[in-house]
Scaffold this motif. Structure first.
Motif, PDB file in Angstrom:
ATOM      1  N   PHE A 215       0.824  -1.203   0.000  1.00 54.53           N
ATOM      2  CA  PHE A 215       0.000   0.000   0.000  1.00 54.53           C
ATOM      3  C   PHE A 215       0.861   1.256   0.000  1.00 54.53           C
ATOM      4  O   PHE A 215       0.553   2.238  -0.681  1.00 54.53           O
ATOM      5  N   ALA A 216       1.950   1.226   0.772  1.00 54.48           N
ATOM      6  CA  ALA A 216       2.845   2.384   0.800  1.00 54.48           C
ATOM      7  C   ALA A 216       3.481   2.612  -0.567  1.00 54.48           C
ATOM      8  O   ALA A 216       3.625   3.757  -1.019  1.00 54.48           O
ATOM      9  N   SER A 217       3.839   1.530  -1.247  1.00 56.29           N
ATOM     10  CA  SER A 217       4.443   1.661  -2.575  1.00 56.29           C
ATOM     11  C   SER A 217       3.459   2.223  -3.586  1.00 56.29           C
ATOM     12  O   SER A 217       3.870   2.757  -4.632  1.00 56.29           O
ATOM     13  N   GLU A 218       2.164   2.123  -3.273  1.00 52.43           N
ATOM     14  CA  GLU A 218       1.119   2.657  -4.142  1.00 52.43           C
ATOM     15  C   GLU A 218       0.661   4.043  -3.699  1.00 52.43           C
ATOM     16  O   GLU A 218      -0.371   4.533  -4.145  1.00 52.43           O
ATOM     17  N   GLY A 219       1.426   4.672  -2.801  1.00 58.26           N
ATOM     18  CA  GLY A 219       1.193   6.064  -2.459  1.00 58.26           C
ATOM     19  C   GLY A 219       0.354   6.332  -1.229  1.00 58.26           C
ATOM     20  O   GLY A 219       0.035   7.491  -0.937  1.00 58.26           O
ATOM     21  N   ALA A 220      -0.016   5.297  -0.463  1.00 63.82           N
ATOM     22  CA  ALA A 220      -0.872   5.483   0.704  1.00 63.82           C
ATOM     23  C   ALA A 220      -0.080   5.954   1.921  1.00 63.82           C
ATOM     24  O   ALA A 220       1.110   5.663   2.068  1.00 63.82           O
ATOM     25  N   HIS A 221      -0.762   6.681   2.791  1.00 66.06           N
ATOM     26  CA  HIS A 221      -0.262   6.953   4.136  1.00 66.06           C
ATOM     27  C   HIS A 221      -0.730   5.783   5.004  1.00 66.06           C
ATOM     28  O   HIS A 221      -1.935   5.650   5.271  1.00 66.06           O
ATOM     29  N   VAL A 222       0.211   4.949   5.426  1.00 62.60           N
ATOM     30  CA  VAL A 222      -0.159   3.706   6.103  1.00 62.60           C
ATOM     31  C   VAL A 222      -0.036   3.845   7.611  1.00 62.60           C
ATOM     32  O   VAL A 222       1.027   4.211   8.134  1.00 62.60           O
ATOM     33  N   VAL A 223      -1.117   3.538   8.306  1.00 65.09           N
ATOM     34  CA  VAL A 223      -1.125   3.441   9.762  1.00 65.09           C
ATOM     35  C   VAL A 223      -1.005   1.959  10.109  1.00 65.09           C
ATOM     36  O   VAL A 223      -1.908   1.170   9.830  1.00 65.09           O
ATOM     37  N   VAL A 224       0.127   1.576  10.668  1.00 65.75           N
ATOM     38  CA  VAL A 224       0.380   0.188  11.037  1.00 65.75           C
ATOM     39  C   VAL A 224      -0.092  -0.003  12.470  1.00 65.75           C
ATOM     40  O   VAL A 224       0.561   0.428  13.421  1.00 65.75           O
ATOM     41  N   ALA A 225      -1.240  -0.626  12.633  1.00 69.23           N
ATOM     42  CA  ALA A 225      -1.832  -0.839  13.952  1.00 69.23           C
ATOM     43  C   ALA A 225      -1.600  -2.287  14.368  1.00 69.23           C
ATOM     44  O   ALA A 225      -1.974  -3.207  13.639  1.00 69.23           O
ATOM     45  N   ASP A 226      -0.979  -2.480  15.521  1.00 68.84           N
ATOM     46  CA  ASP A 226      -0.648  -3.832  15.928  1.00 68.84           C
ATOM     47  C   ASP A 226      -0.555  -3.916  17.446  1.00 68.84           C
ATOM     48  O   ASP A 226      -0.262  -2.929  18.119  1.00 68.84           O
ATOM     49  N   TYR A 227      -0.793  -5.110  17.967  1.00 69.00           N
ATOM     50  CA  TYR A 227      -0.685  -5.358  19.404  1.00 69.00           C
ATOM     51  C   TYR A 227       0.754  -5.205  19.885  1.00 69.00           C
ATOM     52  O   TYR A 227       1.003  -4.834  21.019  1.00 69.00           O
ATOM     53  N   ASN A 228       1.708  -5.486  18.998  1.00 69.90           N
ATOM     54  CA  ASN A 228       3.129  -5.406  19.322  1.00 69.90           C
ATOM     55  C   ASN A 228       3.654  -4.025  18.935  1.00 69.90           C
ATOM     56  O   ASN A 228       3.816  -3.722  17.750  1.00 69.90           O
ATOM     57  N   LYS A 229       3.936  -3.196  19.909  1.00 69.64           N
ATOM     58  CA  LYS A 229       4.352  -1.817  19.660  1.00 69.64           C
ATOM     59  C   LYS A 229       5.645  -1.741  18.867  1.00 69.64           C
ATOM     60  O   LYS A 229       5.756  -0.960  17.902  1.00 69.64           O
ATOM     61  N   GLU A 230       6.640  -2.540  19.255  1.00 71.80           N
ATOM     62  CA  GLU A 230       7.933  -2.484  18.583  1.00 71.80           C
ATOM     63  C   GLU A 230       7.825  -2.880  17.121  1.00 71.80           C
ATOM     64  O   GLU A 230       8.408  -2.228  16.240  1.00 71.80           O
ATOM     65  N   LEU A 231       7.077  -3.936  16.842  1.00 68.13           N
ATOM     66  CA  LEU A 231       6.912  -4.366  15.456  1.00 68.13           C
ATOM     67  C   LEU A 231       6.114  -3.346  14.654  1.00 68.13           C
ATOM     68  O   LEU A 231       6.415  -3.097  13.482  1.00 68.13           O
ATOM     69  N   ALA A 232       5.098  -2.747  15.279  1.00 65.33           N
ATOM     70  CA  ALA A 232       4.298  -1.726  14.597  1.00 65.33           C
ATOM     71  C   ALA A 232       5.171  -0.554  14.187  1.00 65.33           C
ATOM     72  O   ALA A 232       5.100  -0.061  13.050  1.00 65.33           O
ATOM     73  N   GLU A 233       6.008  -0.101  15.105  1.00 63.09           N
ATOM     74  CA  GLU A 233       6.865   1.043  14.815  1.00 63.09           C
ATOM     75  C   GLU A 233       7.951   0.678  13.798  1.00 63.09           C
ATOM     76  O   GLU A 233       8.310   1.504  12.947  1.00 63.09           O
ATOM     77  N   ALA A 234       8.454  -0.552  13.869  1.00 67.65           N
ATOM     78  CA  ALA A 234       9.485  -0.979  12.921  1.00 67.65           C
ATOM     79  C   ALA A 234       8.924  -1.041  11.503  1.00 67.65           C
ATOM     80  O   ALA A 234       9.560  -0.561  10.546  1.00 67.65           O
ATOM     81  N   THR A 235       7.739  -1.628  11.354  1.00 65.50           N
ATOM     82  CA  THR A 235       7.126  -1.695  10.028  1.00 65.50           C
ATOM     83  C   THR A 235       6.763  -0.306   9.531  1.00 65.50           C
ATOM     84  O   THR A 235       6.956   0.019   8.356  1.00 65.50           O
ATOM     85  N   ALA A 236       6.249   0.523  10.429  1.00 65.97           N
ATOM     86  CA  ALA A 236       5.897   1.896  10.044  1.00 65.97           C
ATOM     87  C   ALA A 236       7.110   2.655   9.531  1.00 65.97           C
ATOM     88  O   ALA A 236       7.018   3.447   8.587  1.00 65.97           O
ATOM     89  N   SER A 237       8.271   2.418  10.141  1.00 68.75           N
ATOM     90  CA  SER A 237       9.481   3.108   9.698  1.00 68.75           C
ATOM     91  C   SER A 237       9.875   2.677   8.286  1.00 68.75           C
ATOM     92  O   SER A 237      10.434   3.464   7.522  1.00 68.75           O
ATOM     93  N   GLU A 238       9.559   1.428   7.922  1.00 70.59           N
ATOM     94  CA  GLU A 238       9.873   0.942   6.578  1.00 70.59           C
ATOM     95  C   GLU A 238       8.993   1.569   5.513  1.00 70.59           C
ATOM     96  O   GLU A 238       9.389   1.654   4.339  1.00 70.59           O
ATOM     97  N   VAL A 239       7.786   1.991   5.912  1.00 70.58           N
ATOM     98  CA  VAL A 239       6.834   2.522   4.923  1.00 70.58           C
ATOM     99  C   VAL A 239       6.615   4.017   5.100  1.00 70.58           C
ATOM    100  O   VAL A 239       5.708   4.588   4.486  1.00 70.58           O
TER     101      VAL A 239
END
Length: 241
Positions: free
Chosen positions: A25-49
């Motif tokens: 979705f990020a590669s297609e131009g979206a602003h992605v909100v990565v919502a997850d129970y695991n805070k560290e993983l959510a923030e790590a994935t968010a940093s990638e996109v």
């Protein structure tokens, strides 16, 4: 790009199918909100996109409300909600504990209700929205040892079709995807003979990939699917035919 400038919340967005979808979705131009129970993983994935990572337990309505408020404060709107958070706690009927039943129902079913009900008023106000729910082929076929999981995925189908009737007139499309056997870190740990048996049940003779599911999510999130509402799309290689 298919999602240029769209604001997307993906629950369970930090790993597996959710992460693959966040990246796509990020590669297609979206602003992605990565919502997850695991805070560290959510923030790590968010940093990638280059997105926004949010720690949220979808079973807790207060946390869901806070997430939605934070997204509105940051972006001003929510265009797409992908309800992807889910768990399995398998057991046969006679051995299933109350905890196994309650936990799966709370996340897979009630969590979808919480997130959708919290987001929809903002979509109604905007006159536009896309809601995509992750079901499963077991929601229609059942599966040995998955009374709780199958029940929730059948409920997701029923909620999808009900909300499509209620919200279509508001400019909101509601659809679901029903994955089959998908190769994830969890399935990769299975014995080879078990994986081979799974493949043999599929007419395409292979397991699906997270990108197979993410591509279908992208289709439903984009304008390419503007006249699709209330659909449940099986992505299972022909397993359910």
């Amino acid at each position: 790009m298919k999602l240029e400038g769209k604001v997307v919340i993906i629950t369970g967005g930090a790993g597996g199918i959710g992460k693959e979808t966040s990246l796509l979705f990020a590669s297609e131009g979206a602003h992605v909100v990565v919502a997850d129970y695991n805070k560290e993983l959510a923030e790590a994935t968010a940093s990638e996109v280059d997105g926004f990572g949010v720690e949220v337990d979808v079973t807790k309505r207060a946390q869901v409300n806070r997430m939605v408020e934070d997204v509105i404060a940051r972006y001003g709107r929510i265009d797409i909600l992908l309800n992807n958070a889910g768990i399995t706690m398998d057991s046969t009927l006679v051995k299933m504990s109350q905890e196994q039943w309650d936990n799966v129902i709370a996340i897979n079913q009630t969590g979808v209700f919480h997130c959708t009900q919290a987001v929809v008023p903002h979509m109604i106000e905007a006159g536009f929205g896309r809601i995509i729910n992750t079901s499963s082929i077991v929601g229609r076929m059942g599966n040995f040892g998955q009374t709780n999981y199958a029940a929730t995925k059948a409920a997701v189908i029923a909620m999808t079709q009900t909300w499509a009737k209620e919200l279509g007139r508001k400019g909101i499309n509601v659809n679901a995807v029903a994955p089959g056997f998908i190769m994830t870190p969890m399935t990769e740990k299975m014995p080879e003979q078990v994986l081979q048996g799974m493949k043999e049940k599929v007419s395409l003779q292979r397991l699906g990939t997270p990108r197979d599911i993410a591509n279908t999510f992208l289709f439903l999130a984009s304008n390419d699917s503007s006249y699709i509402n209330g659909a449940v799309i099986p992505v299972d290689g022909g397993l359910s035919i």
